[in-house]
Design an enzyme around this catalytic site. Structure first.
Site, mmCIF file in Angstrom:
data_model
loop_
_atom_site.group_PDB
_atom_site.id
_atom_site.type_symbol
_atom_site.label_atom_id
_atom_site.label_comp_id
_atom_site.label_asym_id
_atom_site.label_seq_id
_atom_site.Cartn_x
_atom_site.Cartn_y
_atom_site.Cartn_z
ATOM 1 N N SER A 559 0.843 -1.198 0.000
ATOM 2 C CA SER A 559 0.000 0.000 0.000
ATOM 3 C C SER A 559 0.873 1.241 0.000
ATOM 4 O O SER A 559 2.026 1.204 0.442
ATOM 5 C CB SER A 559 -0.896 0.017 1.252
ATOM 6 O OG SER A 559 -1.553 1.256 1.408
ATOM 7 N N TYR A 572 -3.112 -0.850 10.446
ATOM 8 C CA TYR A 572 -3.074 -1.151 9.006
ATOM 9 C C TYR A 572 -1.763 -0.675 8.382
ATOM 10 O O TYR A 572 -1.102 -1.413 7.649
ATOM 11 C CB TYR A 572 -4.265 -0.478 8.322
ATOM 12 C CG TYR A 572 -4.313 -0.677 6.824
ATOM 13 C CD1 TYR A 572 -4.811 -1.849 6.278
ATOM 14 C CD2 TYR A 572 -3.860 0.310 5.951
ATOM 15 C CE1 TYR A 572 -4.858 -2.041 4.905
ATOM 16 C CE2 TYR A 572 -3.898 0.130 4.580
ATOM 17 C CZ TYR A 572 -4.400 -1.051 4.063
ATOM 18 O OH TYR A 572 -4.441 -1.225 2.704
#
Length: 682
Positions: A559, A572
């Site tokens: 990400s 996350y």
């Protein structure tokens, strides 16, 4: 004959072909051919012209359509008899068929076209039924044919398919007006009839009569006594051993060129390998040309009992492979001449493992599966021939003439160029929706076989069915945070397609909370799924990739958050940074095995995302002060390119990283975020 009658003739031929081809007791996949004769008006002269419609080269009777037929003028075909130069030059006759074609389109005429055009009957079937080939390969096949059929079916000694065989059968038909067909020594059957229904009935009668005779007269155990220790392992143990051996066997089968595999552990195969005569019979090889073109002249057979350890089996298989390659090279040298095509490869296409089953190989899953089906046909043929007599396949020299036939080489040259990921086997986690599903679809579209692993097995199977079914994709359930479940998913991949080449760590979840609201359970769950999950998947996949020795790719869907620090996202973003560093660590460790490890850093992929749909989207929208429905547009406007990132954009990047054009890149992270300057790699 009117156009409607012409269409009816073709329709009857297609219907008959489909019925015969749908029943594996009649013929093997893509084996045999059918024909019908009729009259059509020549559009140039206006005169009636006699035609023969015959299944074209490479087609399958069970799925045949009108476009798969070749239409030829009978007057021109029959005139070829006058210019036939003899068996030494009969390959030239296939090219001559092109000058007999009527109209545009249609399939290329096959080598068996002469059989159909020259036999004086309105309808002709040529088939490869196991029962018929059992008679055709028996040592006393000619006597058996007379005993079984009387004068209704005539024996034809082995002759390579071609123009001369067509002449031979035409002569037999003329000299034996009472006959309805013939047994082709070493090969199959041919039947004829005045109507399509009569021809089909004759074909079926020849087949069922042969099978009935075998059933009544064959000895009880044609493959001999059971060998102690060679019986089938219990199913769970058998499948586990197959999964453990599959990478080694695929490595063996892929020495010359990469192959996709298929496992067959049916009772037919397991019983054959448990019997005393299996070693002698496998060494004799197959006989029907359709069989050995798909399976090679003979298989590689592991000569260890069913309870031998995986390690002993692996070591012995490698030894046997060396001997197999030397034996195949010697076979080629024995029969090759200056005009023979180069040797196409010395690896086995069929590998037999007692107690476990048969591994078959091909350029794709369908080809591998069909090769296995053909060897099952060969086992059935051997059973019938041994039950009545002695199995006696055609001579090795004849096998070579067909395997390295110039016409077969030309047929291979006509095949379409393989797709970029052909022969590659991919496993994508979290692939039932969103980014993972888009990746699976793209990889399959580029030629890969794909295993869709997802927490929800039903959705995984549904996604696989959308992509194309079991020859292209399979769906399996997998909780990537569970080591046993991960191993089961990797085993499922190697059992489905024979091995593994490409793994995409995409499974994920997101807990979007500020630091003070993030619980220990939140932290553990986030890391279990993505950090631990990626580690477990990569570790199990690496075991397969290393054993195969074919290199491979591992791709992490990380990400932008692995680089860029944003608010209210501690669990996350931390786990994405963990994944990003796993890429670097594994690239450094696995490079010596030819395994590339790369990552992709997407951002703002809202459309189709399970994470966003599961509440993450609403929370991120609240953080940024926008409506959830506008979150994708919001992300797009903050990028340099002002473009929304979609799942297919991430899939494109995965393909590029694993494509033949990027073979020297590892340890790389590719941003797919439409340009976020704060996340530039430094």
């Amino acid at each position: 004959m009117t156009q409607g009658t012409i269409n009816a003739t073709v329709d009857e031929l297609i219907a008959r072909s489909n019925r015969l081809g749908a029943d594996p007791t009649n013929t093997n996949y893509a084996g045999g051919n059918t024909s019908a004769k009729g009259t059509e008006t020549d559009p140039v002269t206006g005169d009636p012209v006699e035609l023969v419609w015959v299944k074209g080269s490479g087609g399958d009777l069970g799925t045949l359509k009108p476009a798969g037929l070749a239409a030829l003028r009978l007057d021109r075909m029959r005139a070829l008899v006058n210019v036939y130069p003899g068996v030494e030059r009969e390959d030239e006759m296939v090219a001559a068929f092109d000058y007999c074609l009527h109209g545009k389109g249609g399939a290329a005429p096959s080598i068996d076209t002469a059989m159909h055009g020259l036999v004086d009957s309105a309808h002709v079937d040529h088939l490869h039924p196991d029962a018929g080939i059992a008679i055709a390969t028996a040592a006393d096949g000619e006597a058996l044919t007379e005993r079984i059929y009387g004068d209704k079916v005539v024996w034809v000694p082995w002759r390579r398919p071609g123009f001369q065989l067509g002449l031979d059968i035409a002569a037999i038909k003329e000299k034996n007006p009472q006959a309805i067909g013939c047994i082709l020594g070493g090969h199959g059957i041919t039947a004829w009839g005045d109507t399509s229904d009569a021809c089909e009935q004759n074909s079926r009668w020849i087949i069922t009569t042969a099978q009935a005779y075998i059933d009544e007269h064959a000895k009880a155990e044609p493959f001999g006594a059971l060998l102690e220790g060679y019986g089938a392992l219990p199913e769970a143990q058998r499948r586990a051993k197959a999964a453990a051996l599959a990478p080694t066997i695929r490595s063996i089968a892929s020495t010359d060129r990469p192959m996709v595999g298929h496992l067959t552990d049916s009772d037919v195969v397991l019983d054959f390998l448990a019997r005393a005569e299996h070693t002698r019979l496998t060494e004799l090889g197959t006989s029907c040309p359709d069989h050995f073109l798909r399976t090679k002249v003979k298989p590689l057979v592991l000569d260890l009992p069913a309870d031998a350890s995986v390690e002993d089996c692996q070591a012995r298989l490698r030894e046997l492979h060396e001997a197999y390659r030397a034996d195949y090279a010697a076979y080629y040298e024995r029969w090759a001449d200056d005009d023979s095509p180069a040797m196409r490869g010395a690896d086995p296409l069929i590998v037999l493992v007692p107690g476990v089953g048969m591994f078959s190989y091909g350029k794709d899953k369908q080809t591998a599966r069909v090769a296995g089906e053909f060897y099952v046909n060969a086992i059935n043929v051997m059973r019938g021939a041994e039950g009545l007599s002695t199995y006696t396949p055609i001579d090795e020299s004849e096998k070579f003439r067909i395997e390295y036939w110039a016409l077969e080489e030309a047929k291979l040259a006509r095949m379409p160029k393989p797709k970029p990921l052909a022969t590659r086997i991919a496993l994508v986690t979290g692939a039932a929706s969103g980014i993972g599903k888009a990746i699976a679809q793209r990889l399959a579209a580029e030629g890969a076989c794909v295993v869709i692993a997802d927490l929800d097995p039903a959705k995984a199977q549904e996604a696989a069915a959308e992509i194309g079914g079991p020859d292209v994709a399979v769906g399996v359930g997998a909780d990537v945070s569970d080591a046993d479940a991960v191993k089961a998913s990797i085993d499922a991949a190697v059992l489905a397609f024979g091995g593994l080449d490409l793994v995409v760590n995409n499974a994920g979840m997101s807990i979007s909370k500020p630091l003070l609201e993030t619980t220990e359970a939140d932290w553990d769950r986030q890391h279990d799924v993505m950090a631990k999950g990626s580690f477990l998947v990569s570790r199990e996949a690496a075991r397969v990739l290393i054993e195969q020795g074919l290199g491979g790719d591992i791709v992490y869907i990380a990400s932008k958050n692995a680089i860029f620090a944003g608010p209210n996202n501690i669990a996350y973003s931390a786990v994405k940074a963990d994944q990003a560093h796993q890429v670097r660590l594994l690239a450094a460790e696995l490079g010596e095995h030819g395994i590339k490890v790369n990552g992709i850093n997407p951002d703002g992929v809202v459309q189709g995302s399970g994470i966003f749909a599961g509440g993450w989207g609403a929370k991120r929208a609240a953080v940024y002060g926008v409506e959830e429905k506008d979150l994708g547009k919001f992300y797009a406007q903050r990028t340099l390119l002002k473009r929304e990132v979609l799942p297919e954009h991430v899939a494109n990047a995965v393909f590029v990283l694993c494509s033949p054009d990027l073979t020297h890149t590892t340890g790389l992270h590719v941003p797919v975020d439409a340009g976020v300057a704060a996340a530039f790699l430094r």
